[in-house]
Design an enzyme around this catalytic site. Structure first.
Site, PDB file in Angstrom:
ATOM      1  N   HIS A 214     -13.497  11.749 -12.476  1.00 43.41           N
ATOM      2  CA  HIS A 214     -13.254  10.843 -11.352  1.00 43.41           C
ATOM      3  C   HIS A 214     -14.242  11.007 -10.200  1.00 43.41           C
ATOM      4  O   HIS A 214     -13.868  11.014  -9.020  1.00 43.41           O
ATOM      5  CB  HIS A 214     -11.823  11.027 -10.839  1.00 43.41           C
ATOM      6  CG  HIS A 214     -10.765  10.547 -11.810  1.00 43.41           C
ATOM      7  ND1 HIS A 214     -11.001   9.597 -12.770  1.00 43.41           N
ATOM      8  CD2 HIS A 214      -9.454  10.901 -11.953  1.00 43.41           C
ATOM      9  CE1 HIS A 214      -9.897   9.383 -13.468  1.00 43.41           C
ATOM     10  NE2 HIS A 214      -8.944  10.163 -12.996  1.00 43.41           N
ATOM     11  N   HIS A 288      -6.506   3.775  -9.430  1.00 40.53           N
ATOM     12  CA  HIS A 288      -5.677   4.829  -9.999  1.00 40.53           C
ATOM     13  C   HIS A 288      -4.251   4.779  -9.450  1.00 40.53           C
ATOM     14  O   HIS A 288      -3.682   5.807  -9.075  1.00 40.53           O
ATOM     15  CB  HIS A 288      -6.329   6.186  -9.722  1.00 40.53           C
ATOM     16  CG  HIS A 288      -5.990   7.252 -10.711  1.00 40.53           C
ATOM     17  ND1 HIS A 288      -4.685   7.674 -10.935  1.00 40.53           N
ATOM     18  CD2 HIS A 288      -6.764   7.978 -11.556  1.00 40.53           C
ATOM     19  CE1 HIS A 288      -4.708   8.619 -11.856  1.00 40.53           C
ATOM     20  NE2 HIS A 288      -5.944   8.817 -12.260  1.00 40.53           N
ATOM     21  N   GLU A 424      -5.491   2.418 -15.945  1.00 41.61           N
ATOM     22  CA  GLU A 424      -6.791   2.424 -15.278  1.00 41.61           C
ATOM     23  C   GLU A 424      -7.772   1.623 -16.130  1.00 41.61           C
ATOM     24  O   GLU A 424      -8.197   2.083 -17.195  1.00 41.61           O
ATOM     25  CB  GLU A 424      -7.282   3.862 -15.127  1.00 41.61           C
ATOM     26  CG  GLU A 424      -6.327   4.750 -14.360  1.00 41.61           C
ATOM     27  CD  GLU A 424      -6.470   6.228 -14.746  1.00 41.61           C
ATOM     28  OE1 GLU A 424      -7.571   6.782 -14.621  1.00 41.61           O
ATOM     29  OE2 GLU A 424      -5.466   6.824 -15.182  1.00 41.61           O
TER      30      GLU A 424
END
Ligand code: GLA
Length: 466
Positions: A214, A288, A424
């Site tokens: 991420h 997210h 996602e």
């Protein structure tokens, strides 16, 4: 305005929108019906100023396909009111359904912005509150572009907040497992934090075991975005902008990003992503949000989910894809038919052991070109339905395996194991190291452009036979 596009499997769709003026609302609905209703045909539709509609039915694609704009065929958006940036109540948009021709006006679409504290570095934060005329509400803050709350109705019309998050800023600043955030520059994992682009190897932080996750230590979920309110005929929103510097978190190129959240009159939270770079780089932006359609009353194992994917990308023990695209058929990864999340999550299947449950990328049927239906989630006790549509080729379905009761969120609710799920939309994990996956490389002169829509509706209860 001309919006050509490619249908699944290369069949051509073309939508030419002329000056529709007041007919836009109605025409848009018709278009959606046609595109959603006729799933076995490729269609060319032409709206003319005289109101004439020409439709040309071509070869059959396999999928539900919508216009990439999500039916957004209204004239170009009005520019954001600059004066609205300052002040506690920044912009009362004042467009109701009645204003746009509807009869069931209840309340006005509305945007408000208010200060929301500051970061430890003294950066001032704002909170944008969006409301549509059906009473849906979203709150979005400029730290991490985080959706702080999202209120949608159940089948009785009762509103509830269906996303996980914190009740105060400090918790978001110090211990957020990506609740509601935009993640980037590269959402999901890059093996060992390394990739090579044009012969140059780049090293990124190993912040998930030996892998990169991420966007690194300070990804886009932990930066302050510039923001301005937006409004148009079909929704109110906030446009968030962030310039990631060349070398930030180890990635090459100054990356200029814009993420626009719009709460539409069709009860959607629409997210549009744009990015450009001045050096070759890799980009994979996603949202997210953790959802719980019960309003976080209990875990999410009873939610039924459908994923429009015949294949997924199996992973190793570190959740890095092996490169295989495996058929879901005959495995607990098969969600081509709606299935409760909890039915098979505990199956004796190696992939579920690696993920501690579902934490995998599914390969969307027909994904990556136009907006396709990626997922549908239904929660029977409230009747809430969430559809996810995206232009991305993949979707990470994560079912809150790392939630363990140590987080207390909004309204004092303890987030126990699997109290939220994430959908996602993305390119596949580790694409920079997988030449057979769709590319995540962005070069100067190109524009990264993707759209994802979370659409809300309700379904009636099914009466059980006695
Ligand atoms: C993603 C990952 C998960 C986990 C969550 C955040 O969904 O795939 O493994 O890291 O983010 O906790």
């Amino acid at each position: 305005m001309r919006r050509p596009g490619l249908c699944a499997f290369g069949f051509r769709t073309q939508i030419i929108v002329c000056d529709l003026e007041r007919k836009v609302g109605m025409a848009r609905e018709q278009l959606r019906l046609v595109l959603l209703g006729v799933t076995s045909l490729s269609i060319t539709i032409i709206f003319c100023p005289c109101g004439l509609l020409l439709a040309d039915f071509g070869e059959p694609p396999r999928l539900l396909v919508e216009d990439k704009s999500g039916g957004e065929l209204a004239p170009a958006r009005e520019p954001a009111p600059r004066e609205a940036k300052a002040g506690v109540i920044a912009a009362k948009v004042g467009i109701s359904r009645a204003d746009s021709g509807g009869k069931e006006a209840k309340q006005k679409m509305n945007i408000e912005v208010k200060p929301f504290g500051q970061t430890p570095l003294g950066e001032k934060l704002d909170l944008y509150s969006l409301a549509n005329s059906h009473g849906l509400k979203a709150e979005i803050m400029t730290y991490g572009a985080i959706v702080v709350s999202l209120q949608v109705p159940d089948r009785q019309g009762r509103m509830d907040d269906i996303v996980l998050g914190y009740g105060n800023l400090t918790d978001y600043l110090t211990k957020n497992p990506y609740f509601g955030a935009i993640v980037g520059r590269y959402g999901n994992r890059i093996a060992k934090g390394k990739f090579t682009l044009d012969g140059v190897q780049y090293s990124l932080a190993a912040n998930d075991g030996e892998n990169h996750l991420h966007g690194g230590i300070k990804g886009f979920d932990k930066v302050v975005w510039k923001a301005e309110p937006i409004k148009h005929r079909d929704g109110v929103g906030v446009k968030l902008m962030y310039l990631a510097k060349d070398g930030e978190e180890g990635y090459p190129g100054n990356l200029s990003c814009t993420v626009t959240y719009t709460l539409t009159e069709r009860n959607e939270l629409k997210i549009e992503y744009l990015a450009t770079t001045d050096k070759p780089t890799v980009v994979n932006l996603t949202h997210h949000g953790y959802f719980n359609l019960t309003g976080c009353q209990r875990d999410i194992l009873g939610h039924e989910i459908m994923l429009n994917a015949d294949r997924f990308t199996p992973v190793d023990a570190g959740l890095i894809p092996t490169g295989e695209l495996r058929l879901v058929k005959g495995t607990p990864m098969d969600f081509t038919r709606p299935t409760p999340i909890g039915d098979r999550v505990g199956s004796n299947y190696e992939q579920l052991k690696f993920g501690g449950g579902y934490d995998h990328n599914w390969v969307l049927n027909g994904g990556g070109r136009v907006l396709v239906l990626a997922a549908r989630v239904y929660e029977a006790t409230t009747g809430r339905v969430m559809d996810v549509l995206t232009t991305e080729p993949g979707i990470q379905f994560y079912c809150g395996n790392f939630l363990d009761g140590t987080i207390t969120g909004k309204k004092g609710i303890v987030y126990n194991h699997r109290y939220g799920f994430c959908l996602e939309t993305q390119h596949y994990p580790d694409s920079p190291n997988k030449p057979n996956f769709p590319s995540t490389v962005l070069r100067p002169g190109e524009t990264y452009e993707t759209t994802t829509i979370y659409r809300f509706s309700t379904r009636k209860a099914v009466r059980k036979q006695m």
